[in-house]
Design an enzyme around this catalytic site. Structure first.
Site, mmCIF file in Angstrom:
data_model
loop_
_atom_site.group_PDB
_atom_site.id
_atom_site.type_symbol
_atom_site.label_atom_id
_atom_site.label_comp_id
_atom_site.label_asym_id
_atom_site.label_seq_id
_atom_site.Cartn_x
_atom_site.Cartn_y
_atom_site.Cartn_z
ATOM 1 C CB ILE A 32 -0.084 3.389 1.776
ATOM 2 C CG1 ILE A 32 0.302 4.694 2.475
ATOM 3 C CG2 ILE A 32 -1.573 3.375 1.437
ATOM 4 C CD1 ILE A 32 0.228 5.916 1.578
ATOM 5 C CB CYS A 33 -2.525 -0.690 0.794
ATOM 6 S SG CYS A 33 -3.571 -2.064 0.306
ATOM 7 C CD GLU A 34 1.683 -5.236 -3.109
ATOM 8 O OE1 GLU A 34 1.416 -4.326 -3.915
ATOM 9 O OE2 GLU A 34 2.028 -6.372 -3.470
#
Lengths: 237, 367
Positions: free
Chosen positions: B146-148
């Protein structure tokens, strides 16, 4: 004015102009900013007076969300974060070592100067939003206070988001960040000096320890992995 | 004699007064323990330094043999995937028979300033994948980043493809300069803001603080919706008219305010190597002395992005498809913004079923 700012002002007054050449310029800039903010505040009062008859709470809330000063401080969390970053630990500010303190004073003045310049960019955006808002409500007066706030929010958000992407905004914000960081480093520089003088661990020494611990953990992880790979696979529990 | 106040104004004033009273009364009655997030039962199965690996207890019969890891990044916290029982990707996946793990990176402090992305990806994440594989007797595991965290899992999948069964990226920036393809106002501000800084600015910021302060990043996020941020603690609260809505609001606020500092050296790489220099899609990003080559990603990939994501604009995520080395690539666009895809009502019905179906389709393990 907090004690740190008072001490800085005191030193700025005493130090020769060669050391803090920007002091007068910063003072003039501050006065110009105060005048600009005063104009914007008057404009906001004019806008608020056009709110269709409503209760005192709604009117007060509108004044709060349309307050140009809020765009410069409470309305923009980043400024608070930058201020916090800039001011840092207070104890380091108490000591009197002239050369480092002069660097610190210059950093404070630079922080104030770029912060005022950034505020001017933000206020220009506020003025733009206010002008558009005044035009819209002159043609289509809102039905009630809530509608007027919604109208202001829509215009203000759009104008501010556009302003935030402009080269002028990004440049002045980057300059503020840079000045805040330099101020923080100047404070740490004083802290380092007194750490060495009085024998308590300095930031650099603690950082060195942390670096050592991180590197040792890294080596340990690698050794553990090598060990696990060299052993036959165990059945899981 | 003064004019009488119009009845509509009196009614407005009474209504506003009632709302203020109602909000104040509800806030007064709420205790800390009423605002719980991430409550789905789980067990700590592995720990190293500040990093913890949890395994969720099953809620139904397991239907996917290969375990899946939820890997959040270092900006914000994983608890967003299990915000509350009726808005929980975790619960939804467990109810669909997925064997689920989550990594918690802990609370990095200045003591962790020298941790690098190499440490996180090739140290901790590598060890976690090994642990999950050992526990499940599988050669490879499923990664849901998720994301980073999506960048972490993507890099790991590129460097260790044999150990990744499938890769699921969600709201993950891949091409950090593709924000220019999304002209919507307010979208991609972080990309623009980061590029407005020089390399030296980033270095000095990290030198001064030893971290990318969580509060600082929170302020940057607030800047993306400036007037909304100003209003949410007054007008928004007035619109909360029942305790259920208030608790939902408070749970979200609890998650938002829980923003750990990002370790300094890792932040330096994140901002300079990726946001500023876009090294990953250029094939120039090095981790542990090895180049991250996206074309080495040969396992099936599901790329989930949010149609209204202003933090990670869709083009920055969708770029993944152009660079990887597998033809088994699926995109799942979901309604909502960066966080809305995880907690929004509409995406709840689409997200977990699509992920579970993808995992089942590519399951090579024994459930």
């Amino acid at each position: 004015m907090n004690p740190f700012e008072a001490a800085t002002a005191f030193w700025a007054a005493l130090l020769p102009k060669a050391v803090v050449p920007e002091a007068e310029e910063v003072a003039r800039l501050g006065e110009a900013m105060a005048t600009l903010l005063e104009s914007a505040t008057a404009m906001m009062a004019q806008m608020a007076s056009q709110m269709p008859g409503s209760d005192a709470n709604t009117a007060a809330l509108f004044r709060k969300i349309a307050d140009p000063a809020a765009w410069l401080s409470g309305g923009a969390d980043l400024h608070e974060a930058l201020d916090q970053i800039a001011h840092g630990p207070r104890f380091a500010d108490m000591w009197d070592i002239e050369r480092r303190y002069a660097r610190l004073s210059a950093a404070v003045l630079e922080m104030r100067r770029v912060s005022d310049l950034h505020h001017a960019v933000v206020l220009a955006a506020w003025m733009e939003a206010a002008a558009e808002f005044s035009g819209v409500i002159a043609v289509n007066p809102p039905a009630d206070g809530r509608a007027m706030m919604a109208q202001w929010s829509e215009i203000a958000n759009r104008v501010l988001i556009t302003a935030q992407r402009s080269d002028a905004f990004l440049a002045s914000q980057a300059a503020t960040l840079r000045a805040g960081v330099e101020l923080s480093l100047a404070q740490q520089d004083l802290g380092e000096l007194f750490g060495r003088l009085y024998g308590f661990p300095t930031r650099t020494e603690v950082d060195d320890l942390h670096r050592t611990v991180t590197e040792l953990r890294r080596e340990l992880r690698a050794l553990k992995r090598e060990l696990a790979e060299s052993q036959p696979q165990k059945q899981h529990a | 004699m003064s004019k009488p106040v119009p009845p509509s104004i009196v009614a407005d004033a009474v209504d506003l007064g009632a709302r203020i009273l109602n909000s104040a009364s509800m806030l007064h009655s709420v205790c800390d323990e009423d605002v719980q997030i991430a409550t789905t039962p789980k067990d700590l199965v592995w720990r190293q330094d500040k990093v913890s690996l949890y395994r969720y207890r099953p809620l139904t019969a397991q239907r996917v043999g290969v375990p899946a890891l939820i890997c959040y990044g270092l900006i914000g916290r994983w608890t967003m995937v299990d915000l509350q029982p009726d808005r929980s990707l975790v619960r939804n996946l467990l109810n669909l028979g997925v064997d689920l793990y989550v990594v918690d990176w802990g609370n990095p402090s200045r003591a962790d300033r020298y941790l690098t992305l190499d440490d996180y990806i090739l140290g901790y994440l590598d060890a976690i994948v090994a642990e999950m594989a050992r526990r499940s007797s599988q050669q490879a595991v499923n990664l849901l980043g998720i994301c980073e965290g999506g960048v972490f899992t993507t890099a790991f999948a590129a460097l260790e493809p044999a150990r990744v069964n499938t890769l699921i990226t969600t709201i993950t920036p891949i091409d950090f300069h593709a924000d220019v393809e999304d002209p919507r106002p307010g979208h991609g501000f972080i990309n623009i803001w980061t590029r407005s800084l020089s390399v030296d600015d980033v270095d000095r910021l990290i030198d001064a603080h030893g971290a990318l302060p969580g509060a600082f990043m929170g302020a940057v996020f607030n800047q993306m919706s400036p007037i909304r941020s100003l209003l949410k603690y007054n007008l928004d609260l007035l619109d909360v008219d029942d305790e259920g809505k208030l608790l939902n609001w408070l749970r979200m606020e609890k998650w938002i305010s829980d923003r750990p500092d990002h370790p300094g050296e890792a932040a330096r790489q994140w901002l300079k190597d990726l946001y500023q220099q876009n090294q990953m899609v250029r094939g120039e990003w090095h981790l542990g002395g090895r180049v991250v080559t996206l074309s080495d990603i040969t396992m099936p990939v599901l790329n989930v992005y949010a149609l209204d994501d202003h933090i990670v604009p869709p083009p920055t995520s969708r770029a993944l498809g152009q660079h990887i080395g597998t033809k088994d690539y699926t995109e799942l666009p979901l309604p909502g913004g960066h966080v809305g895809v995880f907690v929004g009502g509409r995406s709840q019905k689409l997200f977990a079923p699509a992920v579970a179906s993808f995992l089942e389709k590519h399951d090579q393990g024994t459930a």
